[in-house]
Design a protein around this motif. Structure first.
Motif, PDB file in Angstrom:
ATOM      1  N   GLY A  22      -7.175   1.853  10.320  1.00 34.22           N
ATOM      2  CA  GLY A  22      -8.601   1.731  10.597  1.00 34.22           C
ATOM      3  C   GLY A  22      -9.419   1.462   9.351  1.00 34.22           C
ATOM      4  N   LEU A  23      -8.794   0.898   8.321  1.00 33.32           N
ATOM      5  CA  LEU A  23      -9.468   0.646   7.053  1.00 33.32           C
ATOM      6  C   LEU A  23      -9.467  -0.844   6.705  1.00 33.32           C
ATOM      7  N   THR A  24     -10.359  -1.196   5.816  1.00 31.32           N
ATOM      8  CA  THR A  24     -10.414  -2.537   5.247  1.00 31.32           C
ATOM      9  C   THR A  24     -10.917  -2.414   3.821  1.00 31.32           C
ATOM     10  N   LEU A  25     -10.531  -3.327   2.959  1.00 29.15           N
ATOM     11  CA  LEU A  25     -11.053  -3.319   1.594  1.00 29.15           C
ATOM     12  C   LEU A  25     -12.472  -3.885   1.578  1.00 29.15           C
ATOM     13  N   ARG A  26     -12.775  -4.733   2.541  1.00 28.33           N
ATOM     14  CA  ARG A  26     -14.080  -5.403   2.643  1.00 28.33           C
ATOM     15  C   ARG A  26     -14.390  -6.222   1.393  1.00 28.33           C
ATOM     16  N   HIS A  27     -13.374  -6.827   0.854  1.00 27.40           N
ATOM     17  CA  HIS A  27     -13.546  -7.697  -0.314  1.00 27.40           C
ATOM     18  C   HIS A  27     -12.807  -8.987  -0.003  1.00 27.40           C
ATOM     19  N   PHE A  28     -13.552 -10.063   0.137  1.00 28.73           N
ATOM     20  CA  PHE A  28     -12.958 -11.324   0.536  1.00 28.73           C
ATOM     21  C   PHE A  28     -13.424 -12.447  -0.391  1.00 28.73           C
ATOM     22  N   PRO A  29     -12.876 -12.487  -1.624  1.00 28.66           N
ATOM     23  CA  PRO A  29     -13.260 -13.574  -2.521  1.00 28.66           C
ATOM     24  C   PRO A  29     -12.776 -14.913  -1.949  1.00 28.66           C
ATOM     25  N   VAL A  61       0.888  -1.153   0.000  1.00 28.36           N
ATOM     26  CA  VAL A  61       0.000   0.000   0.000  1.00 28.36           C
ATOM     27  C   VAL A  61       0.929   1.206   0.000  1.00 28.36           C
ATOM     28  N   LEU A  62       0.892   1.986  -1.061  1.00 29.98           N
ATOM     29  CA  LEU A  62       1.826   3.096  -1.221  1.00 29.98           C
ATOM     30  C   LEU A  62       1.347   4.387  -0.581  1.00 29.98           C
ATOM     31  N   GLU A  63       0.038   4.587  -0.595  1.00 31.79           N
ATOM     32  CA  GLU A  63      -0.493   5.869  -0.136  1.00 31.79           C
ATOM     33  C   GLU A  63      -1.942   5.669   0.293  1.00 31.79           C
ATOM     34  N   ILE A  64      -2.315   6.338   1.375  1.00 32.14           N
ATOM     35  CA  ILE A  64      -3.697   6.298   1.835  1.00 32.14           C
ATOM     36  C   ILE A  64      -4.180   7.729   2.029  1.00 32.14           C
ATOM     37  N   ASP A  65      -5.343   8.038   1.469  1.00 28.60           N
ATOM     38  CA  ASP A  65      -6.007   9.334   1.669  1.00 28.60           C
ATOM     39  C   ASP A  65      -7.145   9.078   2.653  1.00 28.60           C
ATOM     40  N   ARG A  66      -6.938   9.441   3.903  1.00 32.48           N
ATOM     41  CA  ARG A  66      -7.922   9.136   4.952  1.00 32.48           C
ATOM     42  C   ARG A  66      -9.242   9.867   4.704  1.00 32.48           C
ATOM     43  N   THR A  67      -9.182  11.063   4.134  1.00 32.05           N
ATOM     44  CA  THR A  67     -10.405  11.823   3.925  1.00 32.05           C
ATOM     45  C   THR A  67     -11.330  11.126   2.933  1.00 32.05           C
ATOM     46  N   SER A  68     -10.784  10.720   1.809  1.00 24.85           N
ATOM     47  CA  SER A  68     -11.614  10.075   0.791  1.00 24.85           C
ATOM     48  C   SER A  68     -11.675   8.561   0.954  1.00 24.85           C
ATOM     49  N   ARG A  69     -10.867   8.034   1.887  1.00 26.91           N
ATOM     50  CA  ARG A  69     -10.772   6.588   2.118  1.00 26.91           C
ATOM     51  C   ARG A  69     -10.337   5.863   0.841  1.00 26.91           C
ATOM     52  N   ALA A  70      -9.434   6.505   0.111  1.00 29.54           N
ATOM     53  CA  ALA A  70      -8.867   5.936  -1.112  1.00 29.54           C
ATOM     54  C   ALA A  70      -7.413   5.565  -0.834  1.00 29.54           C
ATOM     55  N   ALA A  71      -6.921   4.619  -1.620  1.00 27.08           N
ATOM     56  CA  ALA A  71      -5.534   4.188  -1.428  1.00 27.08           C
ATOM     57  C   ALA A  71      -4.905   3.872  -2.775  1.00 27.08           C
ATOM     58  N   ASN A  72      -3.600   4.063  -2.850  1.00 24.86           N
ATOM     59  CA  ASN A  72      -2.807   3.670  -4.006  1.00 24.86           C
ATOM     60  C   ASN A  72      -2.115   2.367  -3.599  1.00 24.86           C
TER      61      ASN A  72
END
Length: 176
Positions: free
Chosen positions: A152-159, A123-134
Motif C-alpha cells: 500500500g505504499l509508493t515512493l511518489r517520485h517519478f522523474p 526492497v529489503l525492509e519496510i517499516d509500515r509505522t514510519s512508512r520508511a524502507a530499506n
C-alpha cells in the motif's frame, strides 16, 4: 538531400584500450573485462553520449566492470579501489544525464572500475509505522513501485527517466 544515416558501430569494431588494472583473486569473480560490458559502461544514455558512441569514440572506457550481488561485495570493491588508487564509478541505470558514469581523465588514478548495481535491486525492509524502507540502490523506478505497491505504499517520485534510472542515481543527483 536526404540525411545520411550512420549505422551504429559493431561491437567487434570498437577499439578499447587494454585494461590497466586487474582485480585481486578474491574479487575476480565479480569483475569482467568483457568488451560489451566495458563499451556499454563507457557512456550514459544522454544525447551527447549517444552521439560519441555512434561515432565509435570509446577512448576512455572503464578498465573493469564489477557486478556485485551483496553489500559485502560492494564494500570489498570499494576497499580495493581505495587501497589501489582506482576510481570507483557507481552505475545504476546509466541514464547519466550529468555524465556521472564517465571515467575521469585524471593521472592520480591507476584505473577505473564501473560498479554496476543491477543485482542490488530489492526492497529489503519496510517499516509500515514510519512508512520508511530499506531499499537497494540498483532498483529501477517501475520495479521499485511494483515492490512497494503490495504494501500500500509508493515512493511518489517519478522523474522523467524513471523507467531507465535507479534509486541510487536519484539520490546521488538529488533528482527532482
Amino acid at each position: 538531400t536526404d540525411p545520411k544515416v550512420t549505422p551504429p558501430p559493431r561491437i567487434e569494431d570498437i577499439e578499447l584500450r587494454k585494461p590497466r588494472i586487474r582485480p585481486p583473486a578474491a574479487l575476480a569473480a565479480l569483475c569482467t573485462e568483457d568488451r560489451w560490458e566495458r563499451a556499454t559502461h563507457t557512456y550514459g544514455k544522454n544525447l551527447r553520449d549517444t552521439v560519441r558512441a555512434f561515432q565509435g569514440d570509446f577512448s576512455n572506457p572503464p578498465d573493469q566492470v564489477a557486478l556485485p550481488r551483496t553489500e559485502a561485495d560492494v564494500a570489498a570493491l570499494l576497499s580495493w579501489c581505495s587501497d589501489e588508487r582506482i576510481v570507483a564509478i557507481p552505475y545504476g541505470g546509466g541514464s547519466s544525464v550529468v555524465g556521472g558514469v564517465e571515467v575521469p581523465l585524471d593521472d592520480r588514478y591507476r584505473g577505473a572500475v564501473s560498479i554496476d548495481l543491477k543485482h542490488l535491486n530489492q526492497v529489503l525492509e519496510i517499516d509500515r509505522t514510519s512508512r520508511a524502507a530499506n531499499i537497494q540502490a540498483g532498483v529501477y523506478g517501475p520495479h521499485l513501485e511494483d515492490q512497494l505497491r503490495p504494501h500500500g505504499l509508493t515512493l511518489r517520485h517519478f522523474p522523467q527517466s524513471s523507467e531507465f534510472s535507479t534509486l541510487g542515481g536519484w539520490v546521488a543527483t538529488r533528482s527532482g
